[in-house]
Design a protein around this motif. Structure first.
Motif, short mmCIF file in Angstrom:
data_model
loop_
_atom_site.label_atom_id
_atom_site.label_comp_id
_atom_site.label_asym_id
_atom_site.label_seq_id
_atom_site.Cartn_x
_atom_site.Cartn_y
_atom_site.Cartn_z
N LYS A 54 0.93 -1.25 0.10
CA LYS A 54 0.11 0.14 -0.16
C LYS A 54 0.80 1.21 0.16
O LYS A 54 1.79 1.21 0.74
CB LYS A 54 -0.89 -0.04 1.26
N ARG A 55 0.61 2.37 -0.68
CA ARG A 55 0.97 3.50 -0.76
C ARG A 55 -0.06 4.72 -0.70
O ARG A 55 -1.18 4.71 -1.21
CB ARG A 55 1.89 3.62 -2.23
N VAL A 56 0.29 5.61 0.25
CA VAL A 56 -0.52 6.62 0.46
C VAL A 56 0.02 8.03 0.08
O VAL A 56 1.13 8.46 0.60
CB VAL A 56 -0.77 6.83 1.97
N ARG A 57 -0.67 8.82 -0.68
CA ARG A 57 -0.10 9.98 -1.64
C ARG A 57 -1.02 11.29 -1.28
O ARG A 57 -2.23 10.95 -1.31
CB ARG A 57 0.25 9.87 -2.96
N ASP A 58 -0.55 12.34 -1.26
CA ASP A 58 -1.24 13.55 -1.34
C ASP A 58 -1.79 13.91 -2.51
O ASP A 58 -1.06 13.76 -3.73
CB ASP A 58 -0.59 14.90 -0.78
N VAL A 59 -2.95 14.37 -3.01
CA VAL A 59 -3.44 14.68 -4.29
C VAL A 59 -3.50 16.27 -4.38
O VAL A 59 -3.50 16.95 -3.17
CB VAL A 59 -4.85 14.37 -4.28
N THR A 60 -3.37 16.68 -5.48
CA THR A 60 -3.32 18.26 -5.81
C THR A 60 -4.74 18.62 -5.98
O THR A 60 -5.39 18.47 -6.69
CB THR A 60 -2.44 18.47 -6.84
N LEU A 61 -5.00 19.65 -5.22
CA LEU A 61 -6.47 20.22 -5.41
C LEU A 61 -6.25 21.44 -6.39
O LEU A 61 -5.85 22.66 -6.16
CB LEU A 61 -7.06 20.89 -4.00
N VAL A 62 -6.65 21.20 -7.48
CA VAL A 62 -6.35 22.11 -8.79
C VAL A 62 -7.40 23.27 -8.77
O VAL A 62 -7.20 24.45 -9.07
CB VAL A 62 -6.39 21.42 -10.19
N ASP A 63 -8.63 23.05 -8.61
CA ASP A 63 -9.69 23.88 -8.72
C ASP A 63 -10.61 23.72 -7.41
O ASP A 63 -11.50 22.63 -7.27
CB ASP A 63 -10.48 23.98 -9.68
N LYS A 64 -10.41 24.35 -6.07
CA LYS A 64 -11.25 24.05 -4.92
C LYS A 64 -12.61 24.44 -5.14
O LYS A 64 -13.51 23.71 -4.44
CB LYS A 64 -10.52 24.78 -3.73
N VAL A 65 -12.95 25.30 -5.99
CA VAL A 65 -14.35 25.87 -6.09
C VAL A 65 -15.25 24.82 -7.10
O VAL A 65 -16.36 24.44 -6.67
CB VAL A 65 -14.39 27.21 -6.89
#
Length: 492
Positions: A54-65
């Motif tokens: 298992k690998r846990v990674r952060d995702v990038t919030l490109v457009d929060k709205v």
């Protein structure tokens, strides 16, 4: 925390192990056919490749709205060909909600990433070239056969088994003759064998030597002084067994452990020799500063006792830091009024004592708790009796504006144990919007909904009856058309 799972979805798209830096996962998150705001969200992506690690990674919030997030597989992950099981987890910063989205995709192994070892490589332009190549291979094989024949010819010159045996037998015969030669064929000398100091003289017979060694009558007339015993008198000594018996006699001899115990024993009496407390009558408590256990008779406040009652006094002293605990005595088991406990200490390097402080008993603590509970209940009952059970409109202050359809209002619930607040209003954040509501025992924080924009706000119901709009997280504070409230506040 409320956890929402959006179900498992196995996607049809595939990546290749050659998609280094371009294998991108893009998430368009929606709720009720509208973009899901990500302004107060932390996104985590859980990847489980075919190897199960298992690998846990952060995702990038490109457009929060508009609810758009993405993740690009790293150089190590794109090489893990096979099926990936994945889950996108969204955790809101208010710690009250979490969204989980399961899906899967596949990474195929590119031919460029597969190791195929060739048996041989030939590049043929035409048939004549192929023919020439075959002839070349034939000639090479013939040459190899000729070399093998030459090697077998060399083997014919090797000694036969019979010839080698005859030669070995001849060598063995020479060795046997040499071993049987007892005439010192190598001319070895006595020096060579380590006997250069030995003379060629006649030696004593063994029988005579044995007779001399068995003679116990001191044939050489050895004296006590010669053996280092010139000071020893010719008297009977104690046996070794008798010495050990005497040495282990625990009555006549003490051990080092016992000596250490005596040297480290208490040299100051804190009780009488029989273990009873020391007895004092009519003593001034200020003068009793030696460490110990005492029974005080004729104790009185005039002599600095905490109460006019006999009892037990414990004194602890470290230099000038005297400490006293006094327990008054009572022969009655039905009442604790006579059994009371007090403590005080002497101020360091001074003759001044602190005041006596009484240590609360179980009965005393319970009586005070019962009294406090009765008074609190009476106070609460009085406050509850003043609260209306019908809806009452709340007067807003500091520029807050009530909703024209459902204005902000309150009423009591559950027999007066709770206050219910309902309705809508509009106000600037960080403002007291109302005061004079019923007082409560503890302050309460609760969340309110916003109309016109996505987000949430927090309100405080304070103990003095003030309503405070604290603020929160919204997409646009200017777009708030109404703040909707529906909350229940405990009175006590």
């Amino acid at each position: 925390m409320n956890t929402t799972s959006q179900g498992a979805y196995r996607s049809a798209f595939k990546f290749s192990t050659q998609d280094v830096g371009t294998a991108k996962l893009i998430f368009n998150l929606r709720k009720d056919d509208a973009p899901l705001p990500l302004s107060a969200v932390t996104g985590k992506l859980i990847l489980v490749p075919a190897n199960g690690k298992k690998r846990v990674r952060d995702v990038t919030l490109v457009d929060k709205v508009n609810g758009i997030a993405e993740y690009v597989l790293d150089d190590e992950e794109i090489k893990m060909y096979g099926f990936f099981q994945c889950e996108l987890v969204l955790v809101y910063s208010n710690k009250q909600a979490m969204s989980a989205h399961k899906f899967g995709f596949e990474v195929t192994q590119s031919l460029m990433d597969q190791d195929i070892a060739p048996v041989g490589e030939y590049y043929i332009d035409d048939f004549e070239t192929l023919k020439a190549k075959i002839v070349e291979m034939y000639d090479s094989a013939i040459q190899t056969l000729e070399e093998l024949k030459k090697k077998f010819e060399d083997l014919e010159n090797i000694e036969t088994k019979e010839g080698a045996q005859k030669k070995a037998d001849a060598v063995q015969a020479n060795v046997d003759n040499h071993l049987n030669d007892k005439k010192n064929p190598h001319s070895v000398t006595k020096s060579q064998v380590g006997l250069s100091a030995v003379t060629n003289d006649t030696q004593a017979k063994k029988v005579d030597f044995d007779k001399h060694t068995s003679d116990t009558s001191n044939p050489h007339k050895v004296t006590a002084a010669q053996v280092g015993l010139g000071n020893v008198i010719n008297e009977k000594q104690a046996t070794y067994a008798q010495l050990l018996t005497h040495d282990s006699n625990g009555i006549r001899h003490t051990s080092q452990v016992e000596k250490d115990k005596w040297n480290g024993s208490q040299l100051y009496k804190i009780t009488q020799d029989n273990g009873l407390a020391k007895y004092l009558s009519g003593a001034d408590f200020n003068t009793v500063t030696d460490t110990g256990f005492y029974y005080i008779s004729s104790a009185s406040t005039a002599l600095n006792a905490p109460v006019n009652n006999n009892g037990y006094l414990m004194v602890y002293n470290y230099g000038t830091y005297a400490y006293q605990e006094y327990t008054s005595y009572s022969s009655s088991d039905t009442s604790s009024s006579g059994r009371r406990k007090f403590m005080r200490n002497k101020v360091a390097s001074s003759d001044t004592w602190t005041t006596w402080r009484e240590i609360e008993s179980v009965e005393g603590s319970q009586a005070k708790a019962d009294k406090a509970l009765t008074e609190a209940k009476a106070y609460t009952d009085t406050k509850v009796s003043l609260l209306p059970s019908t809806w009452t409109t709340i007067s807003l202050i500091n520029g807050a504006v009530a909703s024209p359809t459902v204005p902000l209002r309150y009423r009591t619930k559950n027999g007066g144990d709770e206050i219910q607040i309902n309705g809508g209003f509009k106000s600037a954040l960080g403002t007291i919007i109302a005061s004079g509501l019923p007082e409560v025992k503890y302050p309460t924080e609760f969340l309110v909904a916003t109309v016109g924009t996505y987000g949430y706000l927090r309100m405080d119901y304070r103990t003095n009856g003030d309503l405070y709009l604290a603020g929160g997280t919204v997409n646009s504070e200017a777009s708030i058309s109404k703040i909707s409230v529906n909350a229940t506040i405990p009175i006590s």
